[in-house]
Design a protein around this motif. Structure first.
Motif, PDB file in Angstrom:
ATOM      1  N   THR A 155       1.627  -6.509 -61.958  1.00 33.82           N
ATOM      2  CA  THR A 155       0.606  -6.403 -60.920  1.00 33.82           C
ATOM      3  C   THR A 155       0.058  -7.766 -60.512  1.00 33.82           C
ATOM      4  O   THR A 155      -0.083  -8.061 -59.323  1.00 33.82           O
ATOM      5  CB  THR A 155      -0.544  -5.504 -61.416  1.00 33.82           C
ATOM      6  OG1 THR A 155      -0.027  -4.193 -61.652  1.00 33.82           O
ATOM      7  CG2 THR A 155      -1.660  -5.425 -60.408  1.00 33.82           C
ATOM      8  N   GLY A 173       2.409  -4.345 -51.161  1.00 32.71           N
ATOM      9  CA  GLY A 173       2.803  -3.973 -52.512  1.00 32.71           C
ATOM     10  C   GLY A 173       1.716  -3.314 -53.326  1.00 32.71           C
ATOM     11  O   GLY A 173       1.801  -3.292 -54.553  1.00 32.71           O
ATOM     12  N   ARG A 178       1.637  -9.841 -57.811  1.00 32.79           N
ATOM     13  CA  ARG A 178       1.563  -9.376 -56.423  1.00 32.79           C
ATOM     14  C   ARG A 178       0.243  -9.730 -55.747  1.00 32.79           C
ATOM     15  O   ARG A 178       0.002  -9.333 -54.610  1.00 32.79           O
ATOM     16  CB  ARG A 178       1.791  -7.862 -56.368  1.00 32.79           C
ATOM     17  CG  ARG A 178       3.234  -7.504 -56.672  1.00 32.79           C
ATOM     18  CD  ARG A 178       3.544  -6.048 -56.445  1.00 32.79           C
ATOM     19  NE  ARG A 178       4.984  -5.832 -56.578  1.00 32.79           N
ATOM     20  CZ  ARG A 178       5.573  -4.641 -56.499  1.00 32.79           C
ATOM     21  NH1 ARG A 178       4.840  -3.560 -56.282  1.00 32.79           N
ATOM     22  NH2 ARG A 178       6.886  -4.521 -56.628  1.00 32.79           N
TER      23      ARG A 178
END
Length: 243
Positions: free
Chosen positions: A195, A147, A198
């Motif tokens: 963010t 990711g 992840r």
């Protein structure tokens, strides 16, 4: 290298690690040259530094802008003693979420920015036969996670540039330092919503760093002329296991 009375150029100097590094370098007696896109924020940083400083608004992802900035810096200060390539950007996305144009933007900074910034100053540094180039890098350069494909590719590029540059500069009097920092509590995650979620599960086992922690590491590494520093210690162990 003693930082007192040295000239240190820092990219991405308007906030986070860059701003903290400017403060720490200034505290150790350096003249600091701040470079970033956000001029107002850089002036705020400069006003609170302990010593002399200059501010240059520049998008280091644009080669022409870097050339103009470098011309002005060299005219005002001469070649810097230390160049800190710290500018970074980019969302974390899976490949199917990443538009090709955004991928190019993600690798432009920090990877493609580090070369023109370093190249702009390297010849006068070589003539002087002294100095240091610092790359501020991410664990994704050693152990990418799902990711974050564009981000990881850019960081691997920084790692490759660091290794290649060290080979090119061997024996010239100019050293190369790569600083790899783990999870840093900065405005990066606020600027890139989603963010932080992840991050790999192992991130929870590591001590978090502040921008000041990383700044101290950068300054210590320059003074000690270290080739590579990985912080915190838990990250060194995890990257070894990853390999």
């Amino acid at each position: 290298m003693d930082l007192n009375e040295r000239t240190v150029l820092i990219t991405g100097a308007s906030s986070g690690i860059g701003a903290a590094t400017a403060h720490e370098m200034s505290r150790r007696g350096a003249t600091v040259v701040l470079v970033a896109r956000r001029s107002a924020e850089m002036h705020d940083v400069a006003r609170n530094l302990a010593g002399a400083s200059s501010v240059y608004a520049c998008d280091v992802g644009v080669p022409d802008a870097v050339r103009q900035m470098a011309t002005a810096v060299l005219a005002a200060h001469g070649p810097p003693d230390v160049v800190v390539n710290n500018a970074g950007a980019g969302r974390w996305l899976f490949i199917e979420e990443t538009d090709p144009s955004e991928f190019l933007d993600q690798v432009a900074v920090p990877f493609q920015a580090a070369f023109p910034v370093t190249r702009a100053f390297i010849e006068p540094m070589l003539e002087r036969a002294s100095g240091r180039v610092v790359m501020v890098n991410s664990p994704a350069a050693y152990a990418p996670w799902p990711g974050a494909i564009g981000y990881a590719c850019s960081r691997w590029g920084v790692r490759g540039f660091s290794e290649s540059l060290a080979a090119d500069l061997a024996g010239t009097g100019i050293g190369v330092t790569e600083v790899v920092a783990g999870h840093v509590d900065s405005d990066y995650f606020e600027a890139n919503p989603g963010t932080e979620e992840r991050l790999p599960a192992l991130d929870r086992a590591m001590r978090r760093l502040s921008p000041s922690d990383v700044a101290t590491t950068i300054c210590d590494a320059v003074e000690r002329e270290q080739r590579r520093v990985i912080k915190p210690v838990e990250l060194r162990m995890m990257l070894a296991l990853s390999r």
